[in-house]
Design a protein around this motif. Structure first.
Motif, PDB file in Angstrom:
ATOM      1  N   GLU A  39     -58.765 -19.236  49.877  1.00  0.00           N
ATOM      2  CA  GLU A  39     -59.248 -19.854  48.762  1.00  0.00           C
ATOM      3  C   GLU A  39     -58.374 -20.136  47.672  1.00  0.00           C
ATOM      4  O   GLU A  39     -58.803 -18.586  47.267  1.00  0.00           O
ATOM      5  N   CYS A  55     -65.433 -23.743  44.127  1.00  0.00           N
ATOM      6  CA  CYS A  55     -65.820 -23.940  45.203  1.00  0.00           C
ATOM      7  C   CYS A  55     -67.120 -25.039  45.819  1.00  0.00           C
ATOM      8  O   CYS A  55     -66.084 -25.581  46.784  1.00  0.00           O
ATOM      9  N   GLU A  69     -57.661 -29.396  43.861  1.00  0.00           N
ATOM     10  CA  GLU A  69     -56.731 -29.756  45.305  1.00  0.00           C
ATOM     11  C   GLU A  69     -55.728 -29.193  45.002  1.00  0.00           C
ATOM     12  O   GLU A  69     -54.345 -28.602  45.813  1.00  0.00           O
ATOM     13  N   ASN A  72     -55.091 -26.031  43.385  1.00  0.00           N
ATOM     14  CA  ASN A  72     -55.031 -24.796  44.745  1.00  0.00           C
ATOM     15  C   ASN A  72     -53.371 -24.734  45.227  1.00  0.00           C
ATOM     16  O   ASN A  72     -52.774 -24.183  46.241  1.00  0.00           O
TER      17      ASN A  72
END
Length: 79
Positions: A39, A55, A69, A72
């Motif tokens: 993650e 988080c 995101e 990510n």
């Protein structure tokens, strides 16, 4: 509730990281690809406060969620 649009520069500034385009590109290039099961907030290069922010940003679908995101995705992409 109204959501504010943030970009990677704003996110990096919020994380206390250099936030110029070249610095962001260098950071992403140096840290990707993250392993598939990792993650974003679990990556070893974040401080505990940065990891918590990321988080919560994604988990709470906060104003920062979309740009977190995106980061990510960038960090999980192959070089």
């Amino acid at each position: 509730m109204e959501h504010t649009q943030h970009d990677l520069s704003h996110l990096f500034a919020q994380l206390g990281r250099p936030n110029g385009a070249a610095e962001i590109a260098s950071f992403i290039a140096a840290h990707r690809p993250l392993p598939g099961g990792t993650e974003l907030h679990e990556a070893a290069f974040w401080s505990s406060s940065q990891a918590l922010f990321l988080c919560e940003a994604i988990g709470d679908d906060a104003d920062w969620a979309q740009v977190a995101e995106r980061l990510n995705g960038e960090l999980h992409a192959e070089k």
